[in-house]
Design a protein around this motif. Structure first.
Motif, PDB file in Angstrom:
ATOM      1  N   GLY A  51       0.810  -1.137  -0.062  1.00  7.46           N
ATOM      2  CA  GLY A  51      -0.091  -0.143  -0.051  1.00  7.46           C
ATOM      3  C   GLY A  51       0.874   1.275  -0.077  1.00  7.46           C
ATOM      4  O   GLY A  51       1.830   1.253  -0.729  1.00  7.46           O
ATOM      5  N   ARG A  52       0.218   2.275   0.786  1.00  6.25           N
ATOM      6  CA  ARG A  52       0.959   3.534   0.792  1.00  6.25           C
ATOM      7  C   ARG A  52       2.626   3.255   0.886  1.00  6.25           C
ATOM      8  O   ARG A  52       3.533   3.718   0.292  1.00  6.25           O
ATOM      9  N   LEU A  53       2.943   2.632   2.094  1.00  6.74           N
ATOM     10  CA  LEU A  53       4.169   2.566   2.503  1.00  6.74           C
ATOM     11  C   LEU A  53       4.821   1.221   1.964  1.00  6.74           C
ATOM     12  O   LEU A  53       6.224   1.108   1.532  1.00  6.74           O
ATOM     13  N   THR A  80      15.116   8.456   4.964  1.00  4.58           N
ATOM     14  CA  THR A  80      15.041   7.487   6.186  1.00  4.58           C
ATOM     15  C   THR A  80      14.433   5.986   5.766  1.00  4.58           C
ATOM     16  O   THR A  80      14.917   5.117   6.509  1.00  4.58           O
ATOM     17  N   TYR A  81      13.526   5.852   4.842  1.00  4.03           N
ATOM     18  CA  TYR A  81      12.891   4.802   4.510  1.00  4.03           C
ATOM     19  C   TYR A  81      13.802   3.711   3.696  1.00  4.03           C
ATOM     20  O   TYR A  81      14.101   2.766   3.973  1.00  4.03           O
ATOM     21  N   ARG A  82      14.722   4.510   3.149  1.00  6.34           N
ATOM     22  CA  ARG A  82      15.519   3.715   2.210  1.00  6.34           C
ATOM     23  C   ARG A  82      16.729   3.404   3.144  1.00  6.34           C
ATOM     24  O   ARG A  82      17.356   2.337   3.116  1.00  6.34           O
ATOM     25  N   CYS A  96       3.677  -9.965  -1.836  1.00  5.71           N
ATOM     26  CA  CYS A  96       2.381 -10.381  -1.442  1.00  5.71           C
ATOM     27  C   CYS A  96       1.382  -9.294  -0.830  1.00  5.71           C
ATOM     28  O   CYS A  96       1.768  -8.281  -0.396  1.00  5.71           O
ATOM     29  N   SER A  97       0.231  -9.230  -1.392  1.00  2.00           N
ATOM     30  CA  SER A  97      -0.798  -8.195  -0.873  1.00  2.00           C
ATOM     31  C   SER A  97      -2.090  -8.660  -1.199  1.00  2.00           C
ATOM     32  O   SER A  97      -2.483  -9.567  -2.246  1.00  2.00           O
ATOM     33  N   VAL A  98      -3.028  -8.433  -0.267  1.00  2.18           N
ATOM     34  CA  VAL A  98      -4.508  -8.838  -0.649  1.00  2.18           C
ATOM     35  C   VAL A  98      -5.162  -8.351  -1.727  1.00  2.18           C
ATOM     36  O   VAL A  98      -6.281  -8.569  -2.243  1.00  2.18           O
ATOM     37  N   GLU A 131      -4.725  -5.352  -7.392  1.00  2.00           N
ATOM     38  CA  GLU A 131      -4.152  -3.931  -8.451  1.00  2.00           C
ATOM     39  C   GLU A 131      -2.816  -3.891  -7.893  1.00  2.00           C
ATOM     40  O   GLU A 131      -2.057  -3.224  -8.487  1.00  2.00           O
ATOM     41  N   GLU A 132      -2.423  -3.714  -6.481  1.00  2.00           N
ATOM     42  CA  GLU A 132      -1.111  -3.409  -5.889  1.00  2.00           C
ATOM     43  C   GLU A 132      -0.339  -4.519  -6.543  1.00  2.00           C
ATOM     44  O   GLU A 132       0.834  -3.921  -6.844  1.00  2.00           O
ATOM     45  N   LEU A 133      -0.551  -5.676  -6.379  1.00  2.00           N
ATOM     46  CA  LEU A 133       0.359  -6.691  -6.997  1.00  2.00           C
ATOM     47  C   LEU A 133       0.770  -6.591  -8.312  1.00  2.00           C
ATOM     48  O   LEU A 133       1.844  -6.567  -8.778  1.00  2.00           O
TER      49      LEU A 133
HETATM   50  N1  LIG Z   1       7.110   4.568   9.319  1.00  2.00           N
HETATM   51  C1  LIG Z   1       6.375   5.297   8.749  1.00  2.00           C
HETATM   52  O1  LIG Z   1       6.455   6.534   8.438  1.00  2.00           O
HETATM   53  C2  LIG Z   1       4.798   4.829   8.414  1.00  2.00           C
HETATM   54  C3  LIG Z   1       4.245   5.577   7.183  1.00  2.00           C
HETATM   55  C4  LIG Z   1       2.976   5.032   7.067  1.00  2.00           C
HETATM   56  C5  LIG Z   1       2.354   3.981   7.405  1.00  2.00           C
HETATM   57  N2  LIG Z   1       3.352   2.951   8.303  1.00  2.00           N
HETATM   58  C6  LIG Z   1       2.737   1.841   8.932  1.00  2.00           C
HETATM   59  O2  LIG Z   1       2.848   0.867   7.478  1.00  2.00           O
HETATM   60  C7  LIG Z   1       1.862  -0.022   7.842  1.00  2.00           C
HETATM   61  C8  LIG Z   1       1.216   0.113   6.322  1.00  2.00           C
HETATM   62  O3  LIG Z   1       0.536   1.325   6.139  1.00  2.00           O
HETATM   63  P1  LIG Z   1      -0.246   1.799   4.728  1.00  2.00           P
HETATM   64  O4  LIG Z   1      -0.317   3.298   5.055  1.00  2.00           O
HETATM   65  O5  LIG Z   1       0.877   1.654   3.789  1.00  2.00           O
HETATM   66  O6  LIG Z   1      -1.371   1.130   4.646  1.00  2.00           O
HETATM   67  P2  LIG Z   1      -2.204   0.775   3.489  1.00  2.00           P
HETATM   68  O7  LIG Z   1      -3.634   0.398   3.658  1.00  2.00           O
HETATM   69  O8  LIG Z   1      -1.946   1.596   2.350  1.00  2.00           O
HETATM   70  O9  LIG Z   1      -1.665  -0.694   2.962  1.00  2.00           O
HETATM   71  C9  LIG Z   1      -1.926  -1.879   3.589  1.00  2.00           C
HETATM   72  C10 LIG Z   1      -1.336  -3.167   2.981  1.00  2.00           C
HETATM   73  O10 LIG Z   1      -1.353  -4.617   3.360  1.00  2.00           O
HETATM   74  C11 LIG Z   1      -1.922  -5.300   2.914  1.00  2.00           C
HETATM   75  N3  LIG Z   1      -2.397  -6.365   3.410  1.00  2.00           N
HETATM   76  C12 LIG Z   1      -3.279  -6.090   4.888  1.00  2.00           C
HETATM   77  N4  LIG Z   1      -3.512  -7.614   5.020  1.00  2.00           N
HETATM   78  C13 LIG Z   1      -2.855  -8.368   4.499  1.00  2.00           C
HETATM   79  C14 LIG Z   1      -2.672  -9.777   4.712  1.00  2.00           C
HETATM   80  N5  LIG Z   1      -3.342 -10.378   5.551  1.00  2.00           N
HETATM   81  N6  LIG Z   1      -1.888 -10.437   3.710  1.00  2.00           N
HETATM   82  C15 LIG Z   1      -1.284  -9.620   2.546  1.00  2.00           C
HETATM   83  N7  LIG Z   1      -1.338  -8.137   2.631  1.00  2.00           N
HETATM   84  C16 LIG Z   1      -2.373  -7.722   3.497  1.00  2.00           C
HETATM   85  C17 LIG Z   1      -2.837  -4.683   1.791  1.00  2.00           C
HETATM   86  O11 LIG Z   1      -3.131  -5.243   0.646  1.00  2.00           O
HETATM   87  C18 LIG Z   1      -2.327  -3.216   1.485  1.00  2.00           C
HETATM   88  O12 LIG Z   1      -1.247  -3.620   0.543  1.00  2.00           O
HETATM   89  C19 LIG Z   1       1.152   0.526   8.917  1.00  2.00           C
HETATM   90  O13 LIG Z   1       1.298  -0.304   9.895  1.00  2.00           O
HETATM   91  C20 LIG Z   1       1.445   1.792   9.405  1.00  2.00           C
HETATM   92  O14 LIG Z   1       1.370   1.990  10.559  1.00  2.00           O
HETATM   93  C21 LIG Z   1       4.354   3.466   8.942  1.00  2.00           C
END
Ligand SMILES: NC(=O)c1ccc[n+]([C@@H]2O[C@H](COP(=O)([O-])OP(=O)(O)OC[C@H]3O[C@@H](n4cnc5c(N)ncnc54)[C@H](O)[C@@H]3O)[C@@H](O)[C@H]2O)c1
Length: 345
Positions: free
Chosen positions: A11-13, A290-292, A34-36, A39-41
């Protein structure tokens, strides 16, 4: 030889992590995703062509072919995926924060890691990989600020779209427990001190829809750390000007300020209305390096067999402080923090 990484959550991150692994970390190779969400996959598969592409985490584990796992799924799945992976023989795990959503989940993770000695376990508190914060931590540790008096941290997100925030909130743990957990960790790391008392206030100022999901959009937490250090942490989901994360550490011999202004770049436009500067738009842009850096270090830890800079104890404490802060805000009481982390024998 490159370390082969599997990534769950795109997803986002997760997508940021995929791009970093694929394009920017020389010692790493993205071999499984892996993603549920199909479209992301499809997007990552088309762009980066990893050999394994699946909606099922079990299939990812069955197919194997990777040394290390990166978890970037929604927060309520972290504990389950960490435990399942380690039990199935994965030896190196990076997980997004928070590691778990309850003390019972933290305990399950600790038990599984304790039962599998030698696991590399890193938690995604990426702010610890910021070059300015690393330098500040070095100066504080070297005593350049004298005795620490006060640390102030703020995290203001550029104003969210209300609908998105209301649907995201229940999966995240909320403002005080989730968004602010970075700041609990940063304050603890910078000062080298532990929480003793926790208090706070918060409310719904900008997004009335948050009341239905029992969350808030702005909050401030006050803490007393060991040694008497005072800590103020502020968070907002409704900044009208952009993302802004100023930090100040004030001691008896000096003071460090980082990110005082939300400048996007070094350009200033001067005209008849005055001086105009663009603000940073998102936390992604502000913390991009920092993510990298955190994944680069994770890969180096795996390759060199060393312990990550942010491990289980850090992940545990950030969550526990977050729960205590959320309860302090809810009950409007000053709470004494009693640590429960038992360590790993
Ligand atoms: N460090 C940071 O700055 C930061 C910033 C944003 C998010 N986060 C953390 O990152 C995590 C994801 O956040 P996001 O905003 O990317 O969320 P999001 O909703 O955009 O993405 C979630 C992803 O998880 C997948 N998913 C959920 N359950 C699943 C499962 N059982 N099997 C496989 N895939 C599964 C979804 O398909 C999706 O790809 C969260 O825990 C959030 O706290 C951290």
């Amino acid at each position: 030889m490159a370390i082969r990484l599997a990534l769950v959550g795109l997803g986002r991150l997760g997508y940021e992590h995929a791009k970093n692994i694929h394009y920017r970390i020389p010692g790493a190779e993205l071999t499984a995703i892996c993603s549920v969400r199909q479209e992301e996959l499809d997007r990552v598969a088309q762009e980066m062509s990893p050999p394994v592409v699946t909606q099922s985490f079990n299939e990812l584990l069955d197919r194997g072919g990777f040394e290390a796992l990166v978890i970037a799924t929604s927060s309520e799945t972290h504990a389950e995926l960490i435990c399942a992976a380690v039990k199935r023989g994965v030896r190196h795990v990076y997980t997004e924060k928070p590691i778990g959503m309850s003390i019972a989940e933290l305990e399950r993770i600790r038990e599984v890691i304790a039962a599998h000695p030698g696991i590399t376990f890193q938690v995604g508190y990426n702010h610890r990989f910021d070059a300015d914060l690393i330098e500040a931590q070095r100066r504080i540790g070297a005593g350049e600020l004298g005795k620490l008096v006060l640390i102030r941290l703020a995290s203001r997100d550029q104003r969210w779209v209300e609908e998105n925030l209301v649907s995201f909130s229940p999966t995240s743990g909320g403002l005080v427990a989730d968004m602010m957990s970075h700041d609990y960790d940063t304050a603890r790391w910078l000062t080298g001190a532990e929480a003793v008392h926790i208090f706070g206030f918060g409310g719904v100022f900008a997004f009335p829809g948050l009341k239905a999901v029992n969350d808030m959009d702005n909050a401030v937490i006050l803490m007393e750390f060991t040694g008497g250090v005072m800590v103020q942490i502020e968070a907002s989901r409704s900044s009208p000007y952009g993302y802004h994360a100023p930090i100040e550490v004030f001691g008896t011999e000096g003071c460090i300020r980082i990110g005082e202004n939300s400048f996007k770049d070094r350009t200033a436009v001067l005209d008849q209305q005055g001086v105009k500067r663009a603000c940073t738009e998102s936390f992604f842009a502000y913390w991009e390096d920092t993510y990298r850096a955190e994944l680069n270090d994770f890969v180096a830890c795996v390759g060199e067999g060393r312990s990550p800079k942010v491990g289980l104890e850090d992940g545990w404490k950030a969550v526990e402080w977050a729960f205590t802060a959320a309860e302090a805000v809810r009950s409007k009481r000053v709470l004494e923090y009693t640590p429960t982390y038992p360590g790993i024998a």
